[in-house]
Write a protein that holds these residues in place. Structure first.
Motif, short mmCIF file in Angstrom:
data_model
loop_
_atom_site.label_atom_id
_atom_site.label_comp_id
_atom_site.label_asym_id
_atom_site.label_seq_id
_atom_site.Cartn_x
_atom_site.Cartn_y
_atom_site.Cartn_z
N THR A 41 0.84 -1.20 0.00
CA THR A 41 0.00 0.00 0.00
C THR A 41 0.87 1.25 0.00
OG1 THR A 41 -1.88 -1.09 1.05
CG2 THR A 41 -1.71 1.29 1.34
N ASP A 162 -5.82 -1.06 -5.01
CA ASP A 162 -5.28 -1.69 -3.79
C ASP A 162 -6.27 -2.73 -3.27
OD1 ASP A 162 -3.82 -2.35 -1.59
OD2 ASP A 162 -3.63 -0.30 -0.81
N GLU A 163 -6.02 -3.98 -3.57
CA GLU A 163 -6.89 -5.09 -3.19
C GLU A 163 -8.35 -4.81 -3.58
OE1 GLU A 163 -5.95 -7.00 0.44
OE2 GLU A 163 -3.94 -6.17 0.53
#
Ligand SMILES: Nc1ncnc2c1ncn2[C@@H]1O[C@H](COP(=O)(O)OP(=O)(O)O)[C@@H](O)[C@H]1O
Ligand SMILES: [Mg+2]
Length: 219
Positions: A41, A162-163
């Motif tokens: 991240t 991000d995910e």
């Protein structure tokens, strides 16, 4: 399209990124995996200019974004970088189309043009009849597709995710993943996607792995 050179980042003495360098070409879809806490991240946020590196540089296209600040940086981010997060982060009080218009309004576009652009994107994403729904009236998969539409609104140079499917069931996750590749095929869209999802990572042009503060090719 993206070039990160020798990025270092520490938080309170914790050396999270130890000289990370990576390049992503236009129209390329790159996945980044790695254990929780590995710095994925942090790296994505530095590439996306939401976080500053302690040293090293980031280029997006021909612009050294790591050298920008203030309004210039905010303007660049608004126009050229799209974000998709694990949770959709849509504004709950606004409809789908209003959420998609938001980055265009921030960039100074008028209401009619913004709504036309947003409607076109929602249509492309199969959400035409959901335009006037608020996030709470949408399914998880639909919410995430609206978030993708919002990320795409300004025709950004890169989309950083991000995910993005971390909160979806496998059917909705697969649909979202397919969408990323459709966007790449149709618009040559560039993606960097942090993901634990093997379905998504397996489809990527290049898989990278973050480990011990460095990034490498996924074995
Ligand atoms: N703003 C912050 N302040 C302090 N520590 C942070 C901050 N952001 C991240 N960290 C720490 O940096 C490390 C990497 O975090 P992160 O980039 O979120 O990892 P990942 O996304 O790979 O799980 C973790 O140990 C995390 O606790
Ligand atoms: Mg993370």
């Amino acid at each position: 399209m993206i070039r990160a050179d020798h990025i270092h980042k520490s938080f309170n003495g914790l050396h999270v990124l130890k000289g990370v360098s990576m390049e992503v070409g236009k129209g390329e879809v790159v996945s980044i995996a790695g254990a929780s806490g590995a710095g994925k991240t942090t790296l994505l946020q530095i590439i996306g200019t939401l976080e500053q590196a302690d040293s090293g540089s980031v280029h997006i296209g021909d612009t050294e974004v790591s050298a920008l600040g203030g309004r210039q940086l905010a303007g660049f981010r608004n126009r050229h970088i799209g974000f998709v997060f694990q949770f959709h982060h849509l504004l709950p009080e606004f409809t789908a189309i209003e959420n998609v218009c938001m980055p265009l309004f921030i960039g100074g576009m008028g209401k009619q043009d913004a709504e036309k652009k947003a409607a076109g994107l929602l249509d492309y994403l199969g959400l035409r009849d959901r335009s006037d729904h608020k996030p709470s009236q949408l399914s998880g998969g639909e919410q995430q597709r609206v978030a993708v539409a919002r990320a795409l609104a300004t025709d950004p140079a890169v989309v950083l995710a991000d995910e993005p499917s971390g909160n979806l069931d496998s059917a909705n996750a697969h649909e979202l993943h397919s969408l990323f590749f459709r966007l790449r095929d149709d618009f040559n869209q560039t993606f960097v996607i942090v993901t634990h999802n093997d379905d998504l990572a397996g489809m990527a042009d290049r898989r990278m792995l973050m480990k011990d503060g460095a990034i490498g090719v996924h074995p």
